[in-house]
Scaffold this motif. Structure first.
Motif, mmCIF file in Angstrom:
data_model
loop_
_atom_site.group_PDB
_atom_site.id
_atom_site.type_symbol
_atom_site.label_atom_id
_atom_site.label_comp_id
_atom_site.label_asym_id
_atom_site.label_seq_id
_atom_site.Cartn_x
_atom_site.Cartn_y
_atom_site.Cartn_z
ATOM 1 N N ALA A 135 44.004 45.226 38.146
ATOM 2 C CA ALA A 135 43.770 44.097 37.234
ATOM 3 C C ALA A 135 43.747 42.783 38.009
ATOM 4 N N ALA A 136 44.658 42.656 38.967
ATOM 5 C CA ALA A 136 44.687 41.441 39.788
ATOM 6 C C ALA A 136 43.394 41.299 40.584
ATOM 7 N N SER A 137 42.899 42.407 41.102
ATOM 8 C CA SER A 137 41.693 42.353 41.938
ATOM 9 C C SER A 137 40.470 41.908 41.149
ATOM 10 N N LYS A 138 40.494 42.126 39.829
ATOM 11 C CA LYS A 138 39.325 41.804 38.992
ATOM 12 C C LYS A 138 39.476 40.490 38.237
ATOM 13 N N THR A 139 40.569 39.780 38.483
ATOM 14 C CA THR A 139 40.837 38.533 37.758
ATOM 15 C C THR A 139 40.409 37.336 38.586
ATOM 16 N N ALA A 140 39.525 36.529 38.015
ATOM 17 C CA ALA A 140 39.096 35.299 38.684
ATOM 18 C C ALA A 140 40.026 34.162 38.280
ATOM 19 N N GLY A 141 40.267 33.235 39.191
ATOM 20 C CA GLY A 141 41.129 32.105 38.884
ATOM 21 C C GLY A 141 42.583 32.384 39.211
ATOM 22 N N SER A 142 43.447 31.492 38.769
ATOM 23 C CA SER A 142 44.874 31.559 39.115
ATOM 24 C C SER A 142 45.623 32.571 38.257
ATOM 25 N N ILE A 143 46.735 33.088 38.809
ATOM 26 C CA ILE A 143 47.480 34.174 38.157
ATOM 27 C C ILE A 143 48.978 33.956 38.300
ATOM 28 N N ILE A 144 49.724 34.353 37.259
ATOM 29 C CA ILE A 144 51.172 34.570 37.329
ATOM 30 C C ILE A 144 51.401 36.065 37.193
ATOM 31 N N LEU A 145 52.073 36.651 38.203
ATOM 32 C CA LEU A 145 52.328 38.086 38.198
ATOM 33 C C LEU A 145 53.822 38.357 38.133
ATOM 34 N N LYS A 146 54.221 39.223 37.191
ATOM 35 C CA LYS A 146 55.600 39.711 37.126
ATOM 36 C C LYS A 146 55.592 41.204 37.405
ATOM 37 N N ALA A 147 56.331 41.614 38.439
ATOM 38 C CA ALA A 147 56.424 43.037 38.768
ATOM 39 C C ALA A 147 57.686 43.251 39.590
ATOM 40 N N PRO A 148 58.292 44.437 39.482
ATOM 41 C CA PRO A 148 59.567 44.699 40.168
ATOM 42 C C PRO A 148 59.447 44.683 41.682
ATOM 43 N N THR A 149 60.581 44.491 42.333
ATOM 44 C CA THR A 149 60.662 44.591 43.784
ATOM 45 C C THR A 149 60.206 45.974 44.228
ATOM 46 N N GLY A 150 59.368 46.021 45.239
ATOM 47 C CA GLY A 150 58.915 47.293 45.776
ATOM 48 C C GLY A 150 57.774 47.935 45.022
ATOM 49 N N SER A 151 57.196 47.221 44.044
ATOM 50 C CA SER A 151 56.128 47.816 43.230
ATOM 51 C C SER A 151 54.742 47.585 43.813
#
Length: 758
Positions: free
Chosen positions: A255-271
């Motif tokens: 999903a991140a790879s296909k998103t244009a523009g700025s992003i806020i990402l929440k994901a666990p440590t080591g993910s």
């Protein structure tokens, strides 16, 4: 003279030189800049829009062509380094003979040329023509161009049109040219003085300030890069996916790879947050855009640099922090067959190149960006390099109110420069998220919890919370029993003093201590040992919270804010392969913790965690926002607002062609002193200076805070010394306290006295 062979103009052996050692003709030097210019033009395609000047690259082209033409003065050519004047002042004289530029354009190009080495204030101080002696000196120096006028005529009327076709893709004809040096105007008055007066009167010289910034910034960047021997800026040719060599990606990463523009990402440590961010930046990287990866700690940067170098190649990655040159040097000694002298020279060259517009990827601390927004020397070049780039902020939550406010101001300027920003963390308080959203309305959000295919990561359970009443000293026996069972035990303390004390109380044949008060060489050894093989016992401070890829069996920790604790937990059962393991938190810290963490925040953290037994990744977000339900406390909110207001004024007051050589505002942010421990380490430092082993000498330092420095001064335990060798004076600070490779600097114990100074 200049001759034409095979349809191209080239310098003869006796031609005008731009560089003497090694010799490089003015024509070759200019062409090297233009080669870099061509790369810039293809990379920073948005510069005309950012500057509001459709012909921006034409103006940069002319600035480059003329920037060193003043070096053709006979005095400059015969008295290298001892001429006593600035060639840029003479170079700017020829802007008037680019007939394709209108008056306003000539003003901007002239300013870029005349300030590409010295800023406006330096020129006003040393080379004004408003006094008789200054005017006489200008006339004297411009008359030194008489013998070169034929050379300059061909350079302007024939070479520049050739270069325009080759490097700028435009056919032009230039015929206007001075018949004598009498026609050359006073460029100090025409450019420097006029611009200075405009700024003093509050009259903007450009409708869009970014025009002047990028014009000077790119000219300086091209000049510095070419002078370092480069003819291009590097670009990563292969696709990011090909370079990562990962067989399959998580849904949130795709999903991140296909998103244009700025992003806020929440994901666990080591993910796999880092891979998600790299995939997001993939298209930009392949287009030649720069990637800036921002981390809070030096150790994090060193580790990430090695990781990125593995993906993208060492030549494509640079790291920027205060001790970068030493780490490059140490790595060269470990991996290359070379003497320390050769490693020292190569490290210096690599580190200098890291600061130039060359590497496609730079890994750095926020201070390396912040300082340029305070207007320190070279700010226009760095500011320009960031235009249109991809910028990743890793662990954005860790900064205090002061630093966070500075970052928020910078975010607004980066958006103005058409940058895309990626913010990520495992612990993302909502109030920090809101600050970002205010500055980037409509920013994209990616939360791993929203992807069914990634539920295993999101619902993973690795830790059992155990709260222990009392402080760490009252539970030494419990910690010792875990060590005696043969487990790999991590103990985290909030202060160096407490960590040293706990380390001395615990017994193991395989134990290490890690904190920020080791000299560089010893800390590097400890980190390398930890990464090679986990010890039975590691006692550490907050330095353990980020980047070290370690996996302990259990942990004991002093109380800290919930986001800090969660980072500490990430160093235990990291992959979740050990079942559910206990992480123990003491209810009390030491007396000095009040200088680090606000008591209300600690109390809320302990209260929230008291209601938790088994900690799942899915519960982390809710727990963090429970603790930070009201954001920062009142004091921190005031700090944030005041700092933001003051920094906004600082950034808005920046004017291109000016810089601030000694910027106390910025250096106040770094409130520590680099010191050498007295005794054996100081003796080694002086021997290194005697041997000119300056990189080895740099590893003898550690840091103390301003408060610790003041405390030592009162007891004559802090000394400034000077050592003179080879005609150079080396000034350094000595901390006259105990030091050992195992314990580090014992700031509370005067050297050889056994007296504690608390």
């Amino acid at each position: 003279m200049i001759e034409k062979k095979n349809g191209e103009f080239r310098s003869m052996a006796v031609d005008i030189l731009a560089k003497k050692d090694p010799a490089e003709s003015l024509i070759n030097h200019t062409e090297n800049l233009l080669s870099i210019f061509s790369d810039l033009k293809n990379t920073y395609t948005g510069a005309p829009e950012i500057t509001g000047v459709p012909d921006f690259y034409d103006h940069l082209f002319y600035s480059i062509c003329l920037h060193d033409l003043g070096k053709s003065a006979s005095g400059f050519q015969s008295r290298w380094g001892k001429w006593g004047y600035r060639h840029e002042i003479l170079s700017a004289c020829f802007v008037d003979y680019i007939s394709l530029l209108n008056q306003d354009d000539r003003f901007a190009v002239g300013l870029a040329i005349i300030t590409h080495h010295k800023n406006i204030n330096e020129l006003r101080e040393k080379f004004p023509t408003t006094i008789n002696s200054g005017q006489e000196r200008f006339i004297e120096k411009k008359n030194e161009l008489i013998d070169s006028l034929d050379y300059i005529r061909i350079f302007i009327t024939e070479l520049i049109p050739e270069w325009s076709k080759k490097y700028n893709g435009k056919e032009i004809v230039l015929r206007s040219f001075p018949l004598s040096t009498d026609e050359l105007e006073d460029t100090y008055k025409k450019y420097t003085l006029k611009y200075y007066n405009n700024c003093e009167d509050g009259e903007p010289s450009f409708e869009n300030k970014n025009y002047g910034i990028l014009l000077k910034g790119f000219l300086t960047a091209c000049d510095h890069s070419a002078s370092a021997g480069n003819k291009k800026i590097l670009k990563i040719e292969k696709s990011v996916r090909e370079l990562l060599q990962i067989k399959s990606y998580h849904t949130f990463q795709e999903a991140a790879s296909k998103t244009a523009g700025s992003i806020i990402l929440k994901a666990p440590t080591g993910s796999g947050k880092t891979e998600a961010a790299i995939l997001w930046a993939g298209d930009k990287i392949s287009q030649g855009k720069r990637l800036f990866y921002i981390l809070p700690y030096t150790a994090s940067i060193n580790a990430m640099h090695k990781r990125f170098s593995k993906y993208f190649g060492d030549e494509n990655c640079a790291m920027l922090h205060g001790k970068a040159e030493y780490f490059i040097y140490a790595d060269l000694l470990n991996t290359e067959s070379m003497t320390w002298q050769d490693a020292q020279e190569k490290a210096k060259a690599i580190n200098n190149l890291s600061k130039k517009i060359y590497h496609p990827i730079k890994i750095l601390t926020p201070f390396q960006i912040i300082k340029y927004f305070f207007g320190v020397k070279g700010w226009e070049a760095f500011y320009s390099e960031m235009a249109q780039s991809a910028i990743i902020f890793d662990e954005i939550h860790v900064y205090n109110a002061n630093i966070t406010s500075l970052i928020m101001v910078i975010i607004s300027k980066l958006i103005e420069l058409k940058c895309d920003l990626f913010f990520m963390s495992a612990t993302f308080p909502s109030f920090i998220e809101n600050y970002i959203q205010e500055r980037i309305p409509g920013i994209n959000h990616i939360n791993i919890s929203e992807y069914e295919q990634d539920r295993k990561i999101y619902e993973r359970v690795r830790h059992r919370i155990e709260l222990l009443e009392g402080d760490i000293l009252s539970h030494i026996e419990k910690i010792q029993s875990e060590i005696d069972l043969g487990k790999n035990v991590l103990v985290v303390c909030n202060t160096v003093k407490r960590a040293q004390e706990v380390y001395s109380l615990l017994e193991s044949d395989d134990k290490l201590l890690l904190h920020s008060r080791f000299i560089l060489r010893d800390r590097e050894k400890i980190e390398k040992a930890i990464n090679t093989r986990l010890p039975n016992l590691l006692v550490a401070t907050q330095v353990i919270e980020v980047s070290l890829d370690i996996d302990f069996d259990t942990m004991f920790t002093e109380p800290a804010p919930i986001d800090a604790l969660l980072q500490r937990f990430g160093r235990v059962n990291r992959k979740g392969l050990k079942g559910i393991v206990p992480v123990r938190i003491f209810s009390l810290g030491s007396e000095n913790d009040k200088y680090i963490y606000e008591s209300g925040l600690l109390n809320r953290t302990l209260e929230v965690l008291s209601q938790v037994s088994i900690l799942s990744e899915s519960s982390v977000d809710g727990l963090v926002n429970q603790v930070y339900s009201e954001g920062w406390n009142e004091k921190d909110k005031q700090i944030f607002d005041m700092t933001q207001s003051a920094f906004n004024r600082t950034v808005e007051s920046l004017q291109p062609f000016f810089d601030k050589k000694d910027n106390d505002e910025f250096y106040e942010l770094i409130k520590n002193y680099q010191v050498i421990p007295v005794g054996r380490i100081e003796e080694e430092y002086l021997r290194y200076l005697d041997d000119r082993a300056y990189r080895e000498a740099s590893n003898c330092f550690t840091s103390i805070s301003i408060g610790q420095k003041m405390k030592l001064e009162k007891l004559n335990g802090f000394t400034r010394r000077t050592y003179s060798v080879y005609g150079n004076d080396f000034h350094y600070f000595v901390a006259e306290v105990e030091y050992s490779e195992e314990i580090g600097l014992e700031i509370d114990k005067l050297n050889n006295s056994g007296v504690f100074i608390d």
